[in-house]
Design a protein around this motif. Structure first.
Motif, mmCIF file in Angstrom:
data_model
loop_
_atom_site.group_PDB
_atom_site.id
_atom_site.type_symbol
_atom_site.label_atom_id
_atom_site.label_comp_id
_atom_site.label_asym_id
_atom_site.label_seq_id
_atom_site.Cartn_x
_atom_site.Cartn_y
_atom_site.Cartn_z
ATOM 1 N N HIS A 1 39.474 40.132 44.912
ATOM 2 C CA HIS A 1 38.871 41.310 44.300
ATOM 3 C C HIS A 1 38.317 41.051 42.913
ATOM 4 O O HIS A 1 37.692 41.924 42.328
ATOM 5 N N ASN A 2 38.572 39.866 42.408
ATOM 6 C CA ASN A 2 38.134 39.572 41.050
ATOM 7 C C ASN A 2 37.675 38.125 40.972
ATOM 8 O O ASN A 2 38.256 37.305 40.267
ATOM 9 N N ALA B 1 34.606 48.244 41.023
ATOM 10 C CA ALA B 1 34.493 46.940 41.688
ATOM 11 C C ALA B 1 35.444 46.879 42.873
ATOM 12 O O ALA B 1 35.085 46.417 43.955
ATOM 13 N N THR C 1 40.513 42.145 33.821
ATOM 14 C CA THR C 1 40.883 43.347 34.552
ATOM 15 C C THR C 1 39.959 43.537 35.758
ATOM 16 O O THR C 1 38.888 42.935 35.837
ATOM 17 N N ILE C 2 40.391 44.398 36.671
ATOM 18 C CA ILE C 2 39.549 44.808 37.794
ATOM 19 C C ILE C 2 39.196 46.276 37.595
ATOM 20 O O ILE C 2 40.088 47.098 37.388
ATOM 21 N N SER C 3 37.940 46.581 37.667
ATOM 22 C CA SER C 3 37.569 47.987 37.513
ATOM 23 C C SER C 3 37.706 48.688 38.855
ATOM 24 O O SER C 3 37.611 48.061 39.913
ATOM 25 N N ASN D 1 37.965 38.065 35.694
ATOM 26 C CA ASN D 1 37.970 38.901 34.479
ATOM 27 C C ASN D 1 39.419 39.245 34.125
ATOM 28 O O ASN D 1 40.310 39.087 34.949
HETATM 29 C C1 LIG Z 1 33.855 41.260 36.043
HETATM 30 O O1 LIG Z 1 32.932 41.337 35.002
HETATM 31 C C2 LIG Z 1 31.580 41.431 35.391
HETATM 32 C C3 LIG Z 1 30.728 41.361 34.161
HETATM 33 O O2 LIG Z 1 31.112 42.325 33.224
HETATM 34 C C4 LIG Z 1 31.371 42.726 36.171
HETATM 35 O O3 LIG Z 1 30.045 42.829 36.626
HETATM 36 C C5 LIG Z 1 32.305 42.730 37.374
HETATM 37 O O4 LIG Z 1 32.196 43.960 38.061
HETATM 38 C C6 LIG Z 1 33.730 42.508 36.919
HETATM 39 N N1 LIG Z 1 34.587 42.378 38.086
HETATM 40 C C7 LIG Z 1 35.600 43.196 38.337
HETATM 41 C C8 LIG Z 1 36.362 42.894 39.572
HETATM 42 O O5 LIG Z 1 35.923 44.153 37.649
#
Ligand SMILES: *[C@@H]1O[C@H](CO)[C@@H](O)[C@H](O)[C@H]1NC(C)=O
Ligand SMILES: *[C@@H]1O[C@H](CO)[C@@H](O)[C@H](O)[C@H]1NC(C)=O
Length: 334
Positions: free
Chosen positions: A129-130, A141, A136-138, A134
């Motif tokens: 998932h990441n 995402a 963190t995971i949003s 990063n």
């Molecule tokens: C990780 O960071 C990138 C760049 O900011 C972003 O586009 C991506 O959605 C992020 N991935 C997650 C899993 O949050």
């Protein structure tokens, strides 16, 4: 050890997380089987269920002892090879190398395999998932990754397909659980928060959401409490409506009145469910360790030699009784 039963629900969620594979319909044999088996990875009360009544689940012992992934590997091995490997494990458990595995050594081992399983599982999920690792995971995402396919469907397509509808419900549930796991409220999960999200059973702050989800899962009429039929339906479903219930189900019914519905109003309310699934002062690793010592301690000196363990190898790792279908067929022997 993740304390959740590998229930229909948990399987569902795990499968969705990994594969987004088609959800078995509740009336699929597999789903029924899974519910009926009622493996004790259930509701954070695994240990308790595990020791409930006469039913004993060997697969559960294997998972506690080996970790979930390892248990699967061992299931594939011929007896001689799994005995050999078990011997090597016993040497590791016997920390002070005095030739005996004590209760506390066994308990520490079980705790270690639980941690290892969770760490590895979270590690796998974190990568999936990441991918850019990063910090963190949003939520966006994560949601896109797991449920993004829903966006390509029309409302009608979703409404008309019960699998899709289940996914929609799962999105909601994940969203809510995400919010609880997100301690610093930035809507992104650190690896630690993500661990709480994936394995809430081990996190004190997640206990309430686990409770809520459990009640929702079992409470099919949606009145917020659990009656005896809902309680039974969670573990057993008649294949034919008029089939007579097996004995173990009858005793579960009696158990509901005796032990679950403690105020005798005919329902388990939230507090009664809490007592059921999050028993106070229950130490899962300790009770599992005690159970294993009890099973294998032939000379009753309260510690185990390697010989005693190998003698009872099927309790610890053996592949017998781990065949799912067979295990089911012999449910009442556990
Ligand atoms: C990780 O960071 C990138 C760049 O900011 C972003 O586009 C991506 O959605 C992020 N991935 C997650 C899993 O949050
Ligand atoms: C969702 O519904 C559509 C249309 O009925 C179907 O083609 C699709 O396979 C369903 N998706 C899942 C994951 O079940």
């Amino acid at each position: 050890m993740p304390a959740f039963r590998l229930s229909f629900r948990a399987l569902l969620l795990l499968s969705v997380l990994v594969l987004a594979y088609a959800i078995p319909k509740p009336d699929d044999e597999e789903a029924v089987a899974d519910d009926a088996l009622h493996t004790p990875l259930d509701h954070d009360s695994d240990g308790e269920k595990h020791f409930e009544g006469e039913h004993h689940n060997k697969q559960y012992d294997h998972e506690a002892f080996l970790g979930e992934d390892e248990a699967k590997t061992f299931d594939q091995l011929p007896p001689e090879e799994s005995k050999r490997r078990l011997g090597l494990i016993v040497d590791r458990i016997d920390e002070d190398k005095d030739g005996f595995v004590t209760l506390s050594e066994l308990k520490r081992w079980i705790e270690y395999t639980q941690r290892r399983y969770i760490d590895e599982d979270v590690g796998r999920m974190w990568k999936i998932h990441n991918p850019y690792n990063n910090d963190t995971i949003s939520w966006e995402a994560y949601r896109d990754n797991v449920y993004g396919f829903l966006d390509t469907m029309s409302q009608e397509e979703i409404e008309n397909d019960e699998h899709n509808l289940s996914f929609k419900r799962l999105v909601k549930r994940d969203r809510r659980r995400w919010g609880v796991a997100d301690k610093d409220l930035d809507d992104k999960l650190t690896r630690e928060e993500f661990t709480a999200f994936l394995h809430p059973e081990d996190h004190p702050t997640m206990k309430d959401i686990v409770l809520t989800e459990t009640i929702e899962d079992i409470d099919s009429d949606g009145d917020g409490k659990i009656n005896v039929d809902e309680y039974i339906a969670d573990m057993y479903r008649n294949s034919e409506p008029n089939d007579e219930e097996p004995e173990w189900v009858k005793s579960e019914r009696e158990g509901f009145a005796k032990f679950r519905d403690t105020n005798g109003d005919g329902y388990m309310d939230r507090e009664e469910v809490r007592t059921w699934i999050v028993p106070k002062d229950f130490d899962h690793a300790e009770s599992e360790a005690k159970h294993l010592v009890f099973e294998a301690d032939t000379d009753e000196d309260e510690k185990l030699t390697k010989e005693e363990i190998l003698e009872k190898y099927d309790v610890f790792v053996g592949s017998q009784a781990t065949d799912f279908g067979e295990a089911l067929a012999r449910h009442d022997e556990f």
